[in-house]
Motif scaffolding. Structure first.
Motif, short mmCIF file in Angstrom:
data_model
loop_
_atom_site.label_atom_id
_atom_site.label_comp_id
_atom_site.label_asym_id
_atom_site.label_seq_id
_atom_site.Cartn_x
_atom_site.Cartn_y
_atom_site.Cartn_z
N TYR A 19 0.81 -1.21 0.00
CA TYR A 19 0.00 0.00 0.00
C TYR A 19 0.85 1.27 0.00
O TYR A 19 0.38 2.33 -0.39
CB TYR A 19 -0.91 0.04 1.24
N ASP A 80 -1.66 11.70 0.97
CA ASP A 80 -2.98 11.09 0.95
C ASP A 80 -3.36 10.46 2.29
O ASP A 80 -2.65 10.63 3.29
CB ASP A 80 -3.04 10.03 -0.16
N TRP A 321 -6.54 2.99 1.88
CA TRP A 321 -6.30 2.92 0.44
C TRP A 321 -7.59 3.19 -0.34
O TRP A 321 -7.59 3.92 -1.33
CB TRP A 321 -5.74 1.54 0.08
N MET A 322 -8.68 2.61 0.11
CA MET A 322 -9.97 2.85 -0.54
C MET A 322 -10.31 4.33 -0.53
O MET A 322 -10.74 4.89 -1.55
CB MET A 322 -11.08 2.05 0.15
N GLN A 325 -8.33 6.28 -2.93
CA GLN A 325 -8.76 6.04 -4.31
C GLN A 325 -10.11 6.68 -4.62
O GLN A 325 -10.62 6.56 -5.73
CB GLN A 325 -8.85 4.54 -4.58
#
Length: 394
Positions: A19, A80, A321-322, A325
């Protein structure tokens, strides 16, 4: 990293997850170095004092920790959600969760309202100092009778000409005593549906009618200052409204996703630190003529806890991570908060047990960590509330 100072190769941390990029791992090494050199040697004194010194927070700002997700134009690094998780996990590993939550409320629970809903003028006025650690933020939503039930808040804000007038009280507000800028939730339309009646306002320390009623004496998180706040005919300029009137509930719900991911990552860092600490202890502490590590029951319990922590860690990483994204992750984030909040307490219970009598002593690190962990299943959304969010999406 635009605003994140780099450390040398000796601070490198082996990459352990697909990740994360090299930039993420450089940040991890930097935060870990900061924890070892500038938090751990001094944080016991902060526990006694009940707050983290302002110069420490400004140092974190200088290193770029407070601007990880914000634009470069304000001094940020434009990273992020995974970068936020790195910060939270490593601060959790410090064993001083009061320090961790002081920083994380500022970065990921309060200042986000200024950035997400703030006007261009509000961002330009406040964001540079927020990122630099010169203006510390608090978010004032919780009240004596309203915690996870945001719609139940009673603080009001009535419009009078070019001003709003706030009345009410807030409870359990992290950074409440020594903060500079408060994002305050209040009802602006008592006749509207509860979800459309809440607005958020910026209130600066020292505003007439706003006071810190008292500093709260907590079971854990001793080095984070926590307060009860009171607003009595507190008049603020109408321009201090954040975003649109009546949209505050949705802003709070939106950021709960971020907040719960951060708390989950912090809990995993705490749990890992407790296991590491306990492994060191049981390998050296002798009982019945041999190290505790030689007892199969202890080895296997710690092995199972390590497996659970790794599973929780991967769930945190995946949820982050989701989000990074742009994917819908309410179910996964609610799982993170429920699982990790309970898991860290399971880990602490076992680790205190394996420390024996020493685990019950105030001089023991694990005793402090166990106290700090207890709130992880409460704050940011109680486990029961999180499980209902998951159940709705099964």
């Amino acid at each position: 990293m635009a605003a994140v100072e780099q450390f040398g190769a000796e601070g490198a941390v082996p990459q352990r997850s697909p990740y994360f990029s090299e930039e993420h791992e450089a940040l991890r090494a930097q935060v870990r170095r900061f924890v070892e050199t500038e938090i751990k040697p001094h944080a016991l004194a902060w526990e006694e004092a009940g707050f983290v010194p302002r110069e420490v927070l400004q140092r974190m700002g200088e290193l770029g920790f407070f601007g990880i997700r914000y634009p470069a134009e304000y001094g940020g690094s434009e990273m992020d959600t995974l970068a936020t998780v790195v910060l939270a996990e490593e601060l959790g590993r410090s064993t001083f969760s009061g320090v961790a939550i002081t920083a994380l409320v500022h970065t990921d629970m309060a200042s986000v309202h200024v950035f997400n809903a703030g006007s261009t003028a509000q961002r330009e006025r406040y964001m540079p100092d927020i990122i630099a650690g010169k203006a510390i933020c608090a978010v004032a939503v919780t009240e004596p009778d309203a915690g996870s039930d945001v719609k139940g808040i009673r603080t009001t804000a009535r419009r009078e000409g070019d001003s709003y007038v706030l009345n009410g009280a807030k409870m359990f507000i992290t950074n409440g005593v020594y903060g500079d800028l408060y994002c305050v939730a209040a009802k602006t339309d008592l006749s509207a549906k509860p979800s459309q009646s809440v607005s958020i306002f910026l209130v600066e320390k020292g505003t007439p009618g706003f006071k810190v009623s008292r500093a709260l004496d907590k079971y854990g998180w001793r080095s984070s200052d926590t307060a009860e706040l009171v607003f009595e005919e507190c008049r603020i300029p109408a321009e201090n409204l954040l975003g649109q009137e009546g949209r505050g509930f949705y802003a709070i719900m939106r950021n709960f996703q971020n907040e719960r991911t951060v708390i989950g990552a912090m809990a995993i860092g705490e749990a890992q630190a407790a296991i590491d600490l306990t492994l060191d202890y049981v390998r050296t502490r002798k009982a019945f003529g041999a190290p505790l590590w030689d007892k199969q029951a202890i080895r296997q319990k710690l092995a199972m806890l390590a497996a659970k922590v790794e599973a929780g860690r991967q769930l945190v990483y995946h949820a982050a991570w989701m989000d990074a994204q742009g994917m819908e992750a309410t179910r996964e984030v609610s799982m993170v908060k429920a699982l990790c909040g309970e898991l860290v307490n399971e880990v602490m219970y076992a680790c205190v047990q394996f420390h024996g009598g020493m685990g019950f002593m105030r001089e023991s690190t694990i005793e402090r960590m166990a106290r700090d962990a207890r709130v992880q299943s409460i704050g940011g959304g109680a486990t029961e509330v999180m499980l209902e969010e998951v159940a709705k999406r099964l």
